[in-house]
Design a protein around this motif. Structure first.
Motif, PDB file in Angstrom:
ATOM      1  N   CYS A   1       0.828  -1.217   0.000  1.00 33.00           N
ATOM      2  CA  CYS A   1       0.000   0.000   0.000  1.00 33.00           C
ATOM      3  C   CYS A   1       0.856   1.259   0.000  1.00 33.00           C
ATOM      4  O   CYS A   1       0.545   2.242  -0.700  1.00 33.00           O
ATOM      5  CB  CYS A   1      -0.922  -0.012   1.212  1.00 33.00           C
ATOM      6  SG  CYS A   1      -2.194  -1.298   1.184  1.00 33.00           S
ATOM      7  N   LEU A   2       1.949   1.241   0.759  1.00 35.82           N
ATOM      8  CA  LEU A   2       2.845   2.396   0.771  1.00 35.82           C
ATOM      9  C   LEU A   2       3.437   2.634  -0.608  1.00 35.82           C
ATOM     10  O   LEU A   2       3.513   3.787  -1.082  1.00 35.82           O
ATOM     11  CB  LEU A   2       3.959   2.170   1.794  1.00 35.82           C
ATOM     12  CG  LEU A   2       5.063   3.234   1.835  1.00 35.82           C
ATOM     13  CD1 LEU A   2       4.485   4.598   2.184  1.00 35.82           C
ATOM     14  CD2 LEU A   2       6.156   2.837   2.828  1.00 35.82           C
ATOM     15  N   LEU A   3       3.852   1.560  -1.269  1.00 40.43           N
ATOM     16  CA  LEU A   3       4.406   1.705  -2.616  1.00 40.43           C
ATOM     17  C   LEU A   3       3.355   2.268  -3.575  1.00 40.43           C
ATOM     18  O   LEU A   3       3.658   3.150  -4.400  1.00 40.43           O
ATOM     19  CB  LEU A   3       4.918   0.355  -3.106  1.00 40.43           C
ATOM     20  CG  LEU A   3       5.454   0.324  -4.544  1.00 40.43           C
ATOM     21  CD1 LEU A   3       6.647   1.256  -4.702  1.00 40.43           C
ATOM     22  CD2 LEU A   3       5.824  -1.106  -4.943  1.00 40.43           C
ATOM     23  N   PHE A   4       2.128   1.794  -3.477  1.00 38.69           N
ATOM     24  CA  PHE A   4       1.066   2.280  -4.364  1.00 38.69           C
ATOM     25  C   PHE A   4       0.820   3.772  -4.152  1.00 38.69           C
ATOM     26  O   PHE A   4       0.650   4.533  -5.118  1.00 38.69           O
ATOM     27  CB  PHE A   4      -0.220   1.494  -4.103  1.00 38.69           C
ATOM     28  CG  PHE A   4      -1.403   2.012  -4.868  1.00 38.69           C
ATOM     29  CD1 PHE A   4      -1.567   1.707  -6.209  1.00 38.69           C
ATOM     30  CD2 PHE A   4      -2.351   2.813  -4.241  1.00 38.69           C
ATOM     31  CE1 PHE A   4      -2.659   2.198  -6.918  1.00 38.69           C
ATOM     32  CE2 PHE A   4      -3.433   3.304  -4.935  1.00 38.69           C
ATOM     33  CZ  PHE A   4      -3.591   3.000  -6.282  1.00 38.69           C
ATOM     34  N   VAL A   5       0.804   4.208  -2.891  1.00 41.80           N
ATOM     35  CA  VAL A   5       0.578   5.620  -2.601  1.00 41.80           C
ATOM     36  C   VAL A   5       1.703   6.479  -3.162  1.00 41.80           C
ATOM     37  O   VAL A   5       1.465   7.557  -3.727  1.00 41.80           O
ATOM     38  CB  VAL A   5       0.426   5.829  -1.085  1.00 41.80           C
ATOM     39  CG1 VAL A   5       0.465   7.308  -0.730  1.00 41.80           C
ATOM     40  CG2 VAL A   5      -0.867   5.203  -0.593  1.00 41.80           C
ATOM     41  N   GLU A   6       2.941   6.005  -3.020  1.00 38.84           N
ATOM     42  CA  GLU A   6       4.080   6.768  -3.547  1.00 38.84           C
ATOM     43  C   GLU A   6       4.031   6.841  -5.077  1.00 38.84           C
ATOM     44  O   GLU A   6       4.309   7.892  -5.668  1.00 38.84           O
ATOM     45  CB  GLU A   6       5.390   6.136  -3.094  1.00 38.84           C
ATOM     46  CG  GLU A   6       5.656   6.252  -1.598  1.00 38.84           C
ATOM     47  CD  GLU A   6       5.935   7.683  -1.172  1.00 38.84           C
ATOM     48  OE1 GLU A   6       6.152   8.536  -2.055  1.00 38.84           O
ATOM     49  OE2 GLU A   6       5.939   7.950   0.043  1.00 38.84           O
ATOM     50  N   LEU A   7       3.660   5.757  -5.723  1.00 44.63           N
ATOM     51  CA  LEU A   7       3.542   5.771  -7.185  1.00 44.63           C
ATOM     52  C   LEU A   7       2.418   6.700  -7.627  1.00 44.63           C
ATOM     53  O   LEU A   7       2.565   7.456  -8.603  1.00 44.63           O
ATOM     54  CB  LEU A   7       3.290   4.349  -7.701  1.00 44.63           C
ATOM     55  CG  LEU A   7       4.467   3.372  -7.614  1.00 44.63           C
ATOM     56  CD1 LEU A   7       4.018   1.967  -7.976  1.00 44.63           C
ATOM     57  CD2 LEU A   7       5.605   3.813  -8.523  1.00 44.63           C
ATOM     58  N   ALA A   8       1.303   6.670  -6.906  1.00 46.65           N
ATOM     59  CA  ALA A   8       0.189   7.549  -7.252  1.00 46.65           C
ATOM     60  C   ALA A   8       0.560   9.011  -7.026  1.00 46.65           C
ATOM     61  O   ALA A   8       0.222   9.890  -7.838  1.00 46.65           O
ATOM     62  CB  ALA A   8      -1.039   7.177  -6.417  1.00 46.65           C
TER      63      ALA A   8
END
Length: 255
Positions: free
Chosen positions: A83-90
């Motif tokens: 989830c952290l990776l997804f937020v950073e990519l977004a």
């Protein structure tokens, strides 16, 4: 009247009454085409392998009950990191395609707190969740490692499982040692497939994602490098968690 039968050992019967009995060859392992030696364990018509006749001693010598492997917590820390990776990519995508106008699209939630899509607020919340999930898993994994391998050595105390990520300067190497010692307590050197040296440097490099600049182009470049590093660190982190969990389940007899 029939003559009295000759006794064993007489000239008519030279065999001694104390001679060893002759057993069929299949008792001596004739099914394999070899004769059994004096120390060959035999079971029925098949020889028992030496490693089964004399199994190796287990590493665990402690009388304390062995806790269950924290497999569920391993899933939790993996999901939180994802989830952290997804937020950073977004956040990076919003920064690139909105021209840095993400703050104008933010939402005020009161108390002077503003959630902006490409800012650090949302990422900070997910980073906190990932920290808590990783800390709980590491704490449970250390308890398992101490119960399974009482002779294992740990470079830092249990409190550093949590503090190592927060204390300035120490957070450059303490978490690496914590993960190294926990994994090493349950996984021998020859069975390790994931190099911690590929995870930790990229995790440190991903810290640049908090960088901000008045120059939008510079900020996009720096954050792009940080997010790429975070992606590499995430991949290796998942492999480390899975490898450690598999070793824990094997030690507990679940695999």
């Amino acid at each position: 009247m029939q003559p009295h039968p000759e006794q064993l050992g007489s000239p008519a019967h030279p065999q001694s009454p104390y001679a060893e009995p002759q057993y069929p060859q299949h008792y001596a392992g004739a099914t394999t085409g070899q004769h059994a030696g004096p120390h060959t364990p035999v079971s029925g018509q098949q020889r028992v392998p030496v490693d089964r006749a004399h199994p190796p001693a287990r590493r665990r010598t402690s009388s304390k009950p062995l806790p269950e492997p924290p497999a569920g917590l391993a899933v939790g820390t993996t999901v939180a990191a994802c989830c952290l990776l997804f937020v950073e990519l977004a956040g990076l995508a919003i920064l690139v395609f909105t021209g840095g106008r993400g703050e104008e699209l933010g939402i005020n939630i009161g108390l002077g707190i503003r959630i902006d899509p490409n800012g650090a607020t949302v990422a900070l919340l997910f980073a906190l969740a990932a920290y808590v999930a990783a800390g709980i898993w590491l704490q449970a994994s250390r308890a398992f490692a101490e119960a399974w391998n009482p002779a294992a050595r740990f470079a830092h105390g249990r409190a550093w499982t949590w503090l190592g990520w927060l204390v300035p300067v120490a957070n450059f190497w303490v978490p690496f040692r914590v993960v190294r010692d926990i994994r090493g307590a349950v996984l021998p050197d020859g069975q390790r497939r994931v190099a911690l040296g590929l995870w930790w440097p990229f995790w440190l490099l991903s810290g640049l994602r908090v960088f901000t600049s008045s120059d939008q182009d510079v900020e996009i470049i720096v954050r792009s490098v940080a997010v790429v590093a975070l992606t590499v660190a995430f991949i290796h982190w998942v492999r480390i968690v899975r490898e450690t969990t598999a070793a824990q389940e094997k030690a507990a007899g679940f695999a």
